[in-house]
Motif scaffolding. Structure first.
Motif, PDB file in Angstrom:
ATOM      1  N   SER A 377       0.830  -1.201   0.000  1.00 50.70           N
ATOM      2  CA  SER A 377       0.000   0.000   0.000  1.00 50.70           C
ATOM      3  C   SER A 377       0.865   1.253   0.000  1.00 50.70           C
ATOM      4  CB  SER A 377      -0.908   0.005   1.231  1.00 50.70           C
ATOM      5  OG  SER A 377      -1.565   1.246   1.376  1.00 50.70           O
ATOM      6  N   GLY A 378       0.392   2.283  -0.671  1.00 54.94           N
ATOM      7  CA  GLY A 378       1.080   3.562  -0.650  1.00 54.94           C
ATOM      8  C   GLY A 378       0.595   4.485   0.444  1.00 54.94           C
ATOM      9  N   PHE A 379      -0.365   4.021   1.258  1.00 49.34           N
ATOM     10  CA  PHE A 379      -0.912   4.856   2.334  1.00 49.34           C
ATOM     11  C   PHE A 379       0.109   4.943   3.471  1.00 49.34           C
ATOM     12  CE2 PHE A 379      -3.624   6.193   5.783  1.00 49.34           C
ATOM     13  CZ  PHE A 379      -4.605   6.966   5.163  1.00 49.34           C
ATOM     14  N   PRO A 380       0.416   6.143   3.964  1.00 52.57           N
ATOM     15  CA  PRO A 380       1.436   6.280   5.018  1.00 52.57           C
ATOM     16  C   PRO A 380       1.071   5.506   6.283  1.00 52.57           C
ATOM     17  CG  PRO A 380       0.884   8.422   4.069  1.00 52.57           C
ATOM     18  CD  PRO A 380      -0.126   7.449   3.540  1.00 52.57           C
ATOM     19  N   GLY A 381       2.068   4.844   6.864  1.00 48.79           N
ATOM     20  CA  GLY A 381       1.885   4.163   8.141  1.00 48.79           C
ATOM     21  C   GLY A 381       1.426   2.730   8.066  1.00 48.79           C
ATOM     22  N   MET A 382       1.287   2.176   6.869  1.00 48.58           N
ATOM     23  CA  MET A 382       0.818   0.801   6.744  1.00 48.58           C
ATOM     24  C   MET A 382       1.928  -0.195   7.085  1.00 48.58           C
ATOM     25  SD  MET A 382      -2.420   0.758   5.776  1.00 48.58           S
ATOM     26  CE  MET A 382      -2.857  -0.607   4.692  1.00 48.58           C
ATOM     27  N   SER A 383       1.522  -1.355   7.643  1.00 49.22           N
ATOM     28  CA  SER A 383       2.450  -2.433   7.984  1.00 49.22           C
ATOM     29  C   SER A 383       1.856  -3.769   7.567  1.00 49.22           C
ATOM     30  CB  SER A 383       2.732  -2.461   9.490  1.00 49.22           C
ATOM     31  OG  SER A 383       3.359  -1.281   9.924  1.00 49.22           O
ATOM     32  N   VAL A 384       2.724  -4.752   7.381  1.00 51.62           N
ATOM     33  CA  VAL A 384       2.290  -6.112   7.055  1.00 51.62           C
ATOM     34  C   VAL A 384       1.871  -6.824   8.332  1.00 51.62           C
ATOM     35  CG1 VAL A 384       3.046  -8.364   6.196  1.00 51.62           C
ATOM     36  CG2 VAL A 384       3.751  -6.268   5.010  1.00 51.62           C
ATOM     37  N   ARG A 385       0.726  -7.508   8.294  1.00 54.38           N
ATOM     38  CA  ARG A 385       0.255  -8.348   9.401  1.00 54.38           C
ATOM     39  C   ARG A 385       0.216  -9.794   8.927  1.00 54.38           C
ATOM     40  NH1 ARG A 385       0.986  -4.408  13.061  1.00 54.38           N
ATOM     41  NH2 ARG A 385       0.127  -2.472  12.191  1.00 54.38           N
ATOM     42  N   THR A 404      -2.320  -3.256   7.471  1.00 53.15           N
ATOM     43  CA  THR A 404      -3.150  -2.297   8.208  1.00 53.15           C
ATOM     44  C   THR A 404      -2.274  -1.152   8.709  1.00 53.15           C
ATOM     45  OG1 THR A 404      -2.881  -3.077  10.502  1.00 53.15           O
ATOM     46  CG2 THR A 404      -4.463  -4.266   9.124  1.00 53.15           C
ATOM     47  N   LEU A 405      -2.936  -0.111   9.186  1.00 47.97           N
ATOM     48  CA  LEU A 405      -2.260   0.899   9.989  1.00 47.97           C
ATOM     49  C   LEU A 405      -1.940   0.318  11.362  1.00 47.97           C
ATOM     50  CD1 LEU A 405      -4.409   4.062   9.157  1.00 47.97           C
ATOM     51  CD2 LEU A 405      -2.097   3.548   8.335  1.00 47.97           C
ATOM     52  N   GLY A 406      -1.120   1.010  12.140  1.00 54.27           N
ATOM     53  CA  GLY A 406      -0.759   0.544  13.468  1.00 54.27           C
ATOM     54  C   GLY A 406      -1.822   0.865  14.506  1.00 54.27           C
ATOM     55  N   ALA A 407      -1.567   0.417  15.735  1.00 54.85           N
ATOM     56  CA  ALA A 407      -2.488   0.682  16.839  1.00 54.85           C
ATOM     57  C   ALA A 407      -2.572   2.181  17.101  1.00 54.85           C
ATOM     58  CB  ALA A 407      -2.021  -0.051  18.091  1.00 54.85           C
ATOM     59  N   PRO A 412     -10.653   6.482  16.874  1.00 54.95           N
ATOM     60  CA  PRO A 412     -10.883   6.659  15.433  1.00 54.95           C
ATOM     61  C   PRO A 412      -9.797   7.510  14.785  1.00 54.95           C
ATOM     62  CG  PRO A 412     -12.879   7.117  16.693  1.00 54.95           C
ATOM     63  CD  PRO A 412     -11.765   7.013  17.683  1.00 54.95           C
ATOM     64  N   ARG A 413      -9.656   7.312  13.483  1.00 55.01           N
ATOM     65  CA  ARG A 413      -8.747   8.124  12.680  1.00 55.01           C
ATOM     66  C   ARG A 413      -9.554   8.988  11.718  1.00 55.01           C
ATOM     67  NH1 ARG A 413      -5.023   3.377  13.066  1.00 55.01           N
ATOM     68  NH2 ARG A 413      -2.967   4.221  13.594  1.00 55.01           N
ATOM     69  N   ASP A 414      -8.982  10.126  11.367  1.00 52.47           N
ATOM     70  CA  ASP A 414      -9.650  11.009  10.413  1.00 52.47           C
ATOM     71  C   ASP A 414      -9.557  10.470   8.994  1.00 52.47           C
ATOM     72  OD1 ASP A 414     -10.341  12.816  12.415  1.00 52.47           O
ATOM     73  OD2 ASP A 414      -8.450  13.917  12.219  1.00 52.47           O
ATOM     74  N   GLU A 415      -8.425   9.844   8.670  1.00 49.45           N
ATOM     75  CA  GLU A 415      -8.227   9.299   7.333  1.00 49.45           C
ATOM     76  C   GLU A 415      -7.920   7.811   7.452  1.00 49.45           C
ATOM     77  OE1 GLU A 415      -5.386  11.415   5.030  1.00 49.45           O
ATOM     78  OE2 GLU A 415      -6.183  13.389   5.555  1.00 49.45           O
ATOM     79  N   ILE A 416      -8.532   7.032   6.583  1.00 48.22           N
ATOM     80  CA  ILE A 416      -8.322   5.587   6.625  1.00 48.22           C
ATOM     81  C   ILE A 416      -7.907   5.093   5.243  1.00 48.22           C
ATOM     82  CG2 ILE A 416      -9.894   5.160   8.540  1.00 48.22           C
ATOM     83  CD1 ILE A 416     -12.013   4.351   6.528  1.00 48.22           C
ATOM     84  N   PRO A 417      -7.131   4.021   5.198  1.00 47.79           N
ATOM     85  CA  PRO A 417      -6.702   3.487   3.904  1.00 47.79           C
ATOM     86  C   PRO A 417      -7.806   2.682   3.241  1.00 47.79           C
ATOM     87  CG  PRO A 417      -5.850   2.139   5.678  1.00 47.79           C
ATOM     88  CD  PRO A 417      -6.550   3.301   6.332  1.00 47.79           C
TER      89      PRO A 417
END
Length: 429
Positions: A377-385, A404-407, A412-417
């Motif tokens: 993913s090109g979305f900032p903060g993503m990691s492999v699970r 996914t994004l991290g914990a 809630p987050r304002d922006e989601i992948p």
């Protein structure tokens, strides 16, 4: 390491990490996850088939949450777990963090299409459930453990299942661990050791603030009902912090204990060895092990890091230190994995006689080829699970991979992948 096969299962929710589950049993495979719409979803296939049959589970309405019980929000605690009983019925529990019991069971063996929602097990103390765990108990009986209450004020109950009547009862009528309305225990699932005894490790926490963990502790049992401390003394139920014989290391609140890092291993003579971290006399967070030796705990510092992990507050946080349980490698030595967000990672070579680090072992190869560990993913903060499957046979491994994004402290987050692809990989180790 070779990837023998892969199967795209479904797009899944990627806004925060939460545990999925994968089981293989009698030539069939079962998966449980949250789909792209955050719905609890199950799937099944024959190992000869190249696709999963998927089904969303229908929950009950939770008025205080404003959603169905099978729809996840932002809580990283709300993993899904499954097991299969001795009559091949599948049990599933999850999406609970101080929530009413969320439990499903199949009415037909090995068929997720027959999952039925069951809103109670024993009918008491099931309105504020967290950390559901299925385990194999004495005699192969299916046991279910969960916390009733909340962080800083909770108890641990154990239920046992009867396949004949398809019903649950308490393993014992009172909690195994009890915070006395002042704290709660964060316990590892009891582990059947090489001595055929169950071994349980836990720490206490005073409030929802993770900095208030204290007093890492231990108990052992043959039947999950009658418990003893490391010195052999009896521990009447419920076990509380007042049972001083159960305490391994009386680390105070603010002393550097955190419940996500407490591991158990055994040396070559089957003595339990507990791994954890705490702050040293200079305030730096260090790795320690404690071994039970003739009824007393020998504590040994392993690391010499010049870093203080300053954790506090509530909600799910990311780990900065991870410690594995010790394993026997060669005669006279133990091995223990470690990972540090700032200091790297490795496998310590530990003298079995002194518990001191005397060297290191080569790190194993990653469980996935390097290209699969790279974030797509090109979305900032993503990691492999990843989630390793259980029940594999014939030397083949199955695991799930998604991103996914991290914990985010369960907020809630304002922006989601965009949703991530959940993929099953079949690997020849």
């Amino acid at each position: 390491m070779d990837v023998l096969n892969n199967i795209e299962i479904s797009p899944v929710w990627a806004g925060h990490p939460v545990g999925f589950d994968l089981l293989t049993h009698k030539g069939r495979q079962f998966v449980a996850f949250y789909d792209h719409d955050r719905k609890m979803t199950v799937g099944q296939r024959s190992l000869k088939e190249s696709r999963f049959e998927l089904l969303s589970l229908e929950g009950r309405w939770l008025e205080n949450r404003g959603r169905l019980s099978t729809n996840i929000e932002w809580d990283t605690h709300n993993s899904i777990t499954m097991t299969i009983d001795r009559n091949d019925h599948i049990h599933l529990c999850g999406n609970m963090h101080v929530d009413p019991l969320i439990y499903f069971r199949t009415s037909r063996p090995l068929d997720v299409r027959s999952f039925e929602r069951i809103d109670c097990m024993v009918g008491k103390n099931e309105d504020r459930c967290t950390y559901p765990r299925f385990m194999s108990g004495p005699g192969g009986k299916l046991v279910f453990r969960y916390r009733d209450g909340m962080s800083g004020n909770g108890v641990d109950y154990y239920n046992v299942y009867d396949e004949g009547s398809q019903s649950w009862t308490r393993l014992v009528d009172i909690p195994i661990l009890h915070g006395m309305d002042l704290m709660n225990a964060y316990a590892r699932q009891p582990e059947l050791g090489p001595d055929n005894q169950y071994h349980m490790v836990w720490m206490w926490r005073d409030t929802g603030d993770c900095a208030t963990n204290h007093d890492i502790s231990y108990a052992t049992s043959q039947d999950l009902v009658n418990w003893s401390a490391g010195d052999g003394s009896n521990l009447p139920l419920p076990i509380t912090v007042k049972a001083s014989a159960s305490i391994i290391d009386p680390v105070p609140p603010g002393g550097g204990l955190i419940n996500m890092c407490q591991s158990l291993g055994f040396d070559s003579t089957h003595r339990p060895v507990v791994s954890y971290h705490k702050n040293d006399e200079d305030g730096f967070t260090q790795a320690y092990v404690a071994r039970l030796e003739e009824g007393n705990w020998k504590i040994q510092k392993l690391s010499d890091w010049d870093y203080h992990w300053d954790f506090s507050g509530g909600g799910s946080i990311g780990a900065e230190i991870r410690l594995g349980g010790v394993e026997t490698r060669e005669e006279g030595f133990l091995a223990m994995t470690w990972w540090h967000a700032r200091k790297g990672s490795g496998i310590w070579k530990i003298s079995e006689s002194t518990l001191q680090v005397v060297g290191s072992y080569p790190e194993p190869k990653p469980e996935l080829p390097a290209e699969l560990l790279k974030v797509g993913s090109g979305f900032p903060g993503m990691s492999v699970r990843t989630a390793s499957g259980r029940g594999d046979a014939d030397g083949t491994r199955h695991l799930l991979r998604w991103e996914t994004l991290g914990a985010n402290r369960d907020r809630p987050r304002d922006e989601i992948p965009l949703p991530s692809d959940l993929v099953l990989y079949e690997i020849n180790p």
